[in-house]
Design an enzyme around this catalytic site. Structure first.
Site, PDB file in Angstrom:
ATOM      1  N   LYS A   9       0.995  -0.959   0.046  1.00 32.34           N
ATOM      2  CA  LYS A   9       0.263  -0.241   0.377  1.00 32.34           C
ATOM      3  C   LYS A   9       0.799   1.249   0.285  1.00 32.34           C
ATOM      4  CE  LYS A   9      -4.174  -1.826   1.888  1.00 32.34           C
ATOM      5  NZ  LYS A   9      -4.680  -2.024   3.571  1.00 32.34           N
ATOM      6  N   TYR A  49     -12.652  -2.844  -2.787  1.00 29.49           N
ATOM      7  CA  TYR A  49     -13.316  -2.303  -1.965  1.00 29.49           C
ATOM      8  C   TYR A  49     -15.207  -2.203  -1.551  1.00 29.49           C
ATOM      9  CZ  TYR A  49      -8.284  -2.580   0.510  1.00 29.49           C
ATOM     10  OH  TYR A  49      -7.243  -2.658   0.602  1.00 29.49           O
ATOM     11  N   PHE A  57     -14.710   3.200   8.033  1.00 29.12           N
ATOM     12  CA  PHE A  57     -13.716   3.647   7.450  1.00 29.12           C
ATOM     13  C   PHE A  57     -13.546   3.691   6.275  1.00 29.12           C
ATOM     14  CE2 PHE A  57     -14.061  -0.781   8.601  1.00 29.12           C
ATOM     15  CZ  PHE A  57     -13.339  -1.845   7.138  1.00 29.12           C
ATOM     16  N   HIS A 115      -1.872  -5.762   1.430  1.00 28.10           N
ATOM     17  CA  HIS A 115      -2.857  -6.016   0.622  1.00 28.10           C
ATOM     18  C   HIS A 115      -3.138  -7.443   1.160  1.00 28.10           C
ATOM     19  CE1 HIS A 115      -7.411  -7.187  -0.099  1.00 28.10           C
ATOM     20  NE2 HIS A 115      -6.623  -7.762  -1.302  1.00 28.10           N
ATOM     21  N   GLU A 126     -10.058 -10.644  -6.779  1.00 25.63           N
ATOM     22  CA  GLU A 126      -9.193  -9.337  -7.354  1.00 25.63           C
ATOM     23  C   GLU A 126      -7.440  -9.277  -7.888  1.00 25.63           C
ATOM     24  OE1 GLU A 126      -9.795  -8.424  -2.396  1.00 25.63           O
ATOM     25  OE2 GLU A 126      -7.931  -9.782  -3.101  1.00 25.63           O
TER      26      GLU A 126
HETATM   27  P1  IDP Z   1      -7.439  -7.150   6.060  1.00 26.67           P
HETATM   28  O1  IDP Z   1      -6.539  -6.058   5.020  1.00 26.67           O
HETATM   29  O2  IDP Z   1      -6.183  -7.172   7.142  1.00 26.67           O
HETATM   30  O3  IDP Z   1      -8.100  -8.211   4.991  1.00 26.67           O
HETATM   31  P2  IDP Z   1      -9.967  -6.151   6.367  1.00 26.67           P
HETATM   32  O4  IDP Z   1     -11.153  -5.744   7.404  1.00 26.67           O
HETATM   33  O5  IDP Z   1     -10.678  -6.733   5.012  1.00 26.67           O
HETATM   34  O6  IDP Z   1      -8.228  -5.879   6.924  1.00 26.67           O
HETATM   35  O7  IDP Z   1     -10.117  -4.106   6.533  1.00 26.67           O
HETATM   36  C1  IDP Z   1      -9.359  -3.779   4.884  1.00 26.67           C
HETATM   37  C2  IDP Z   1      -8.119  -2.686   5.511  1.00 26.67           C
HETATM   38  O8  IDP Z   1      -9.502  -1.319   5.579  1.00 26.67           O
HETATM   39  C3  IDP Z   1      -7.793  -2.725   6.194  1.00 26.67           C
HETATM   40  O9  IDP Z   1      -6.630  -2.834   5.978  1.00 26.67           O
HETATM   41  C4  IDP Z   1      -7.530  -1.182   7.213  1.00 26.67           C
HETATM   42  O10 IDP Z   1      -6.410  -0.585   6.268  1.00 26.67           O
HETATM   43  C5  IDP Z   1      -9.269  -0.796   6.551  1.00 26.67           C
HETATM   44  N1  IDP Z   1      -9.566  -1.062   8.138  1.00 26.67           N
HETATM   45  C6  IDP Z   1     -10.142  -1.935   8.866  1.00 26.67           C
HETATM   46  N2  IDP Z   1     -10.583  -1.903   9.755  1.00 26.67           N
HETATM   47  C7  IDP Z   1     -10.753   0.231  10.173  1.00 26.67           C
HETATM   48  C8  IDP Z   1     -11.152   0.585  11.000  1.00 26.67           C
HETATM   49  O11 IDP Z   1     -11.217   0.704  11.942  1.00 26.67           O
HETATM   50  N3  IDP Z   1     -10.603   1.903  10.566  1.00 26.67           N
HETATM   51  C9  IDP Z   1      -9.401   1.942   9.716  1.00 26.67           C
HETATM   52  N4  IDP Z   1      -9.120   1.410   8.725  1.00 26.67           N
HETATM   53  C10 IDP Z   1      -9.270   0.187   8.848  1.00 26.67           C
HETATM   54 MG    MG Z   2      -9.670  -7.479   3.655  1.00 31.68          MG
END
Ligand code: IDP
Ligand code: MG
Length: 153
Positions: A9, A49, A57, A115, A126
């Site tokens: 990222k 996304y 978020f 990611h 993806e």
């Molecule tokens: P992951 O990347 O571990 O799979 P996901 O739940 O799919 O996590 O969330 C996608 C992305 O969104 C995360 O990698 C992070 O950058 C952002 N994100 C997730 N939850 C939050 C939050 O509660 N606050 C701010 N950003 C968040």
């Molecule tokens: Mg994810």
């Protein structure tokens, strides 16, 4: 043999951590199937996304991933989806274990460096957002027999 989509990222590129983070995946024995440096458009970010649309978020996430260049990578290897997620660590840097990418380099909820697809279905969806089928290379990797024994299942 599985494939997964990894995105280094904008914080990874800005902090000049690209090489060190890619090294973690290579050190584990995962192979590069495709790779490019690019800037993600808002439209592409919204498609990628879409499952998070509506969450608090989400707007910040779209701003973050479109804020600068990223390195998009397809990794290949046995069980590579789960393996890559294990190397990445928990989503929030402050919760991720030391030794993981996010645990070693991350401290926030959103700026978490990397990611990785979370299932075979999301990997297929993806990968197709970023690469055409003919950009995905399958090739013999010198030394693969020493990462995966022939009878490994
Ligand atoms: P992951 O990347 O571990 O799979 P996901 O739940 O799919 O996590 O969330 C996608 C992305 O969104 C995360 O990698 C992070 O950058 C952002 N994100 C997730 N939850 C939050 C939050 O509660 N606050 C701010 N950003 C968040
Ligand atoms: Mg994810």
């Amino acid at each position: 043999m599985e494939r997964t989509l990894i995105i280094l990222k904008p914080d990874t590129v800005q902090r000049r951590l690209t090489g060190r983070i890619l090294q973690r995946f290579e050190d584990k024995g995962l192979s590069l199937a495709a790779m490019k440096l690019m800037k993600i458009s808002r439209e592409l970010a919204e498609r990628h996304y879409a499952p998070h649309k509506g969450k608090p978020f989400y707007p910040g996430l779209i701003d973050y991933v479109t804020s600068g260049p990223v390195v998009v990578v397809v990794l290949q290897g046995n069980r590579c989806i789960d393996t890559a997620r294990t190397l990445m660590g928990k989503t929030f840097g402050y919760e991720a274990s030391p030794g993981t990418i996010r645990g070693d380099f991350g401290a926030s909820r959103s700026f978490n460096l990397v990611h990785g697809s979370d299932s075979p279905e999301s990997a297929a969806t993806e990968i197709a957002l970023y690469f055409t089928e003919d950009e995905l290379l399958t090739y013999a990797h010198a030394g693969s027999d020493w990462v995966y024994p022939k009878d490994d299942v």
